[in-house]
Design a protein around this motif. Structure first.
Motif, mmCIF file in Angstrom:
data_model
loop_
_atom_site.group_PDB
_atom_site.id
_atom_site.type_symbol
_atom_site.label_atom_id
_atom_site.label_comp_id
_atom_site.label_asym_id
_atom_site.label_seq_id
_atom_site.Cartn_x
_atom_site.Cartn_y
_atom_site.Cartn_z
ATOM 1 N N ARG A 140 0.839 -1.352 0.050
ATOM 2 C CA ARG A 140 0.143 0.151 0.126
ATOM 3 C C ARG A 140 0.753 1.233 0.085
ATOM 4 N N LEU A 141 1.800 1.165 0.921
ATOM 5 C CA LEU A 141 2.837 2.481 1.062
ATOM 6 C C LEU A 141 3.458 2.621 -0.435
ATOM 7 N N VAL A 142 4.042 1.563 -1.017
ATOM 8 C CA VAL A 142 4.691 2.052 -2.361
ATOM 9 C C VAL A 142 3.739 2.227 -3.507
ATOM 10 N N HIS A 143 2.494 1.444 -3.562
ATOM 11 C CA HIS A 143 1.497 1.731 -4.450
ATOM 12 C C HIS A 143 0.960 3.358 -4.445
ATOM 13 N N MET A 144 0.837 3.896 -2.965
ATOM 14 C CA MET A 144 0.339 5.156 -2.979
ATOM 15 C C MET A 144 1.531 6.175 -3.101
ATOM 16 N N VAL A 145 2.418 6.087 -2.690
ATOM 17 C CA VAL A 145 3.625 7.122 -2.997
ATOM 18 C C VAL A 145 3.958 7.076 -4.468
ATOM 19 N N VAL A 146 4.031 6.126 -5.147
ATOM 20 C CA VAL A 146 4.100 6.090 -6.819
ATOM 21 C C VAL A 146 3.008 6.679 -7.334
ATOM 22 N N GLY A 147 1.864 6.470 -6.938
ATOM 23 C CA GLY A 147 0.524 7.219 -7.519
ATOM 24 C C GLY A 147 0.609 8.618 -7.229
ATOM 25 N N ALA A 148 1.116 8.917 -6.175
ATOM 26 C CA ALA A 148 1.300 10.573 -5.912
ATOM 27 C C ALA A 148 2.471 11.255 -6.494
ATOM 28 N N TYR A 149 3.499 10.486 -6.986
ATOM 29 C CA TYR A 149 4.351 10.875 -7.921
ATOM 30 C C TYR A 149 3.770 11.043 -9.350
ATOM 31 N N LEU A 150 2.910 10.086 -9.576
ATOM 32 C CA LEU A 150 2.369 10.062 -11.052
ATOM 33 C C LEU A 150 1.305 11.114 -11.201
ATOM 34 N N ALA A 151 0.682 11.376 -10.088
ATOM 35 C CA ALA A 151 -0.621 12.482 -10.071
ATOM 36 C C ALA A 151 0.206 13.825 -10.271
ATOM 37 N N THR A 152 1.305 14.271 -9.597
ATOM 38 C CA THR A 152 2.107 15.393 -9.641
ATOM 39 C C THR A 152 2.686 15.538 -10.983
ATOM 40 N N ALA A 153 3.299 14.430 -11.438
ATOM 41 C CA ALA A 153 4.038 14.377 -12.870
ATOM 42 C C ALA A 153 2.764 14.960 -13.965
ATOM 43 N N LEU A 154 1.799 14.185 -13.822
ATOM 44 C CA LEU A 154 0.892 14.622 -14.877
ATOM 45 C C LEU A 154 0.346 16.077 -14.708
ATOM 46 N N PHE A 155 -0.038 16.491 -13.576
ATOM 47 C CA PHE A 155 0.080 17.778 -13.198
ATOM 48 C C PHE A 155 0.932 18.723 -13.664
ATOM 49 N N VAL A 156 2.219 18.586 -13.427
ATOM 50 C CA VAL A 156 3.457 19.445 -14.144
ATOM 51 C C VAL A 156 3.256 19.212 -15.697
ATOM 52 N N VAL A 157 2.957 18.303 -16.145
ATOM 53 C CA VAL A 157 2.957 17.885 -17.693
ATOM 54 C C VAL A 157 1.952 18.921 -18.374
ATOM 55 N N SER A 158 0.851 18.485 -17.624
ATOM 56 C CA SER A 158 -0.413 19.242 -18.213
ATOM 57 C C SER A 158 -0.185 20.777 -17.993
ATOM 58 N N ALA A 159 0.384 21.053 -16.877
ATOM 59 C CA ALA A 159 0.459 22.632 -16.888
ATOM 60 C C ALA A 159 1.459 23.067 -18.048
ATOM 61 N N GLY A 160 2.499 22.180 -18.262
ATOM 62 C CA GLY A 160 3.317 22.738 -19.204
ATOM 63 C C GLY A 160 2.695 22.741 -20.697
ATOM 64 N N ALA A 161 2.184 21.711 -21.201
ATOM 65 C CA ALA A 161 1.219 21.441 -22.105
ATOM 66 C C ALA A 161 0.434 22.790 -22.528
#
Length: 481
Positions: A182-203
């Motif tokens: 659960r910990l690894v799944h959640m942390v990786v999910g948080a990093y993915l959510a942030t990366a998508l947030f950053v990428v969409s802002a750049g786009a």
């Protein structure tokens, strides 16, 4: 307590936690991203990283604040709405939450002020240390919260004495069987959510014609992270699923919409359908033979448990978790598609020129957050009818309020949350719309910039009277790969 009051109490907790979980997830990702940006600036002296730091730290601070406010409400609800849970299991969950405060929250609080306001008041080494400490604090916070939540799913290390949980082995409590997954799944999910947030802002900035080095750099960094983590999350999710099958087989049966096992037949994978709890059947099922056994048993012959193997009162709501799980998985596949497409465009040297890709990236901006929520619903609704799995039922954990009392507080929560966090979210989106500015670091503290006044300070670093940031090489005109 009536069934309706219980349902409303569950909806109220689900509503408040849905708001809360978004902001810590983004702060976990942004804190680590800020540490990487500052480290990159210290190493290269490229002010692109510095501009990005000062842009994203403002968004981090807003999300951090909203996360703290919404988290306080969650803590109070354990007493006001779930007194039975606090009475029976508070001896475990209470200390775990206290450990979070004593470690993660104090660590973040101790260094957050330096990180946000100390840019021109401390040396670069101490400031970078503060950023790293805040990033570590967010991960430590996630560790304690996930330890507590995972124990509720796979409880161990305790004894029941007079109907109350008594801890006997804290190592087993913290490192319970589902905790690492659960910990690894959640942390990786948080990093993915942030990366998508950053990428969409750049786009978004690219679509507005702001094709500058800072925009390209943040989009590039986000896409590399998605390319690395999205396939990794598939493997982590598979391991998590196998762990869930071992400890919560009814949840897996509900996720699969799988009702019964014909003798000697492997389990198919139901791609789509409509699980009907009343009639114990999945309508309109589109199945792939054997694939369920292959995925969940890594076998061509072994069956997985079926919903009819469990008493009706012990089955989670398959109608909901069947679809929340597929929403999460579907969004994960789209993340991989986004990352692979970006790699192909890099090779073709068209990453920052492809309008269809930029629109795709913007559309995928909320995907990480939605996937986290869908996964959280799958996990928590799939645990029902238990609060502490196999130990305490949800109906026995709730505070005996009347239906009217719960409905009133739920309505107030909806109104207040939509107003308060709606305004906060709109302000974050407004900052995203403005985008990073060249020379944001020149005014002083990281979050003191008024975006409308940036041009006033857009002068060379060595000539600005208030600038204490060492002069660094300017932006490069080369494309960031």
């Amino acid at each position: 307590m009536s069934d309706l009051a219980l349902t409303l109490a569950r909806i109220q907790f689900g509503f408040t936690i849905s708001f809360h979980i978004v902001f810590p997830a983004i702060t976990i990702g942004l804190a680590s991203y800020l540490a990487v940006l500052e480290a990159s600036w210290l190493k290269t002296k490229n002010t692109v990283y510095l501009d990005l730091y000062h842009f994203w730290v403002k968004i981090f601070s807003l999300c951090f604040g909203m996360g703290v406010v919404s988290g306080l409400v969650m803590a109070y609800q354990f007493g006001t709405n779930w007194a039975g849970f606090s009475t029976v299991a508070g001896s475990v969950t209470g200390p775990l939450l206290a450990y979070e405060v004593l470690t993660a929250f104090f660590l973040e609080a101790g260094f957050l002020g330096v990180m946000l306001f100390g840019w021109n008041k401390v040396g670069p080494g101490l400031h970078f240390t503060s950023t790293v400490m805040v990033a570590i604090g967010t991960l430590v916070s996630a560790t304690w919260i996930l330890a507590s939540n995972s124990w509720m799913h796979t409880p161990q290390g305790f004894e029941l004495v007079a109907g109350k949980v008594i801890p006997v082995d804290w190592f087993k409590i913290i490192f319970n069987p589902s905790f690492p997954y659960r910990l690894v799944h959640m942390v990786v999910g948080a990093y993915l959510a942030t990366a998508l947030f950053v990428v969409s802002a750049g786009a978004w900035q690219l679509l507005q014609g702001k094709n500058n080095p800072a925009v390209r750099k943040m989009m590039s960094m986000g896409l590399w992270l998605i390319l690395l983590l999205a396939p990794m999350q598939v493997v982590i999710g598979d391991l998590h699923g196998l762990n869930t099958l071992k400890h919560q087989p009814a949840k897996i049966a509900a996720i699969e919409g799988h009702w019964e096992n014909p003798p000697g037949q492997p389990t198919p994978l139901v791609l789509f359908g409509w699980p009907d709890m009343a009639n114990e059947k999945t309508h309109f099922a589109l199945e792939i033979p054997v694939l369920g056994s292959l995925i969940l048993r890594h076998s061509l012959t072994e069956q997985i448990p079926a919903l009819k193997d469990f008493p009706a009162q012990d089955r989670p709501n398959a109608t909901i978790v069947f679809w929340t799980f597929r929403l999460m998985v579907g969004l994960g596949m789209l993340m991989i598609l986004l990352a692979v497409t970006s790699l192909w465009l890099r090779v073709k040297d068209r990453l920052y020129q492809s309008t269809p890709f930029q629109k795709f990236a913007i559309a995928m901006g909320p995907a990480g957050v939605v996937a986290i929520l869908a996964g959280w619903y799958t996990t928590e609704i799939g645990r029902q009818p238990w609060v502490v799995y196999g130990v305490l039922r949800t109906a026995d954990a709730v505070t005996p309020h009347t239906t009217g009392e719960v409905a009133l507080t739920l309505g107030l929560f909806v109104v207040i949350y939509l107003a308060l966090f709606g305004m906060g979210t709109l302000y974050v989106l407004r900052l995203i719309k403005i985008g990073p500015k060249t020379g944001e670091a020149l005014q002083g503290d990281a979050i003191s910039i008024n975006p409308t006044d940036v041009d006033e300070f857009a002068v060379a670093p060595e000539f600005h009277p208030d600038n204490k940031v060492p002069a660094a090489p300017g932006h490069t005109d080369k494309k960031d790969q």
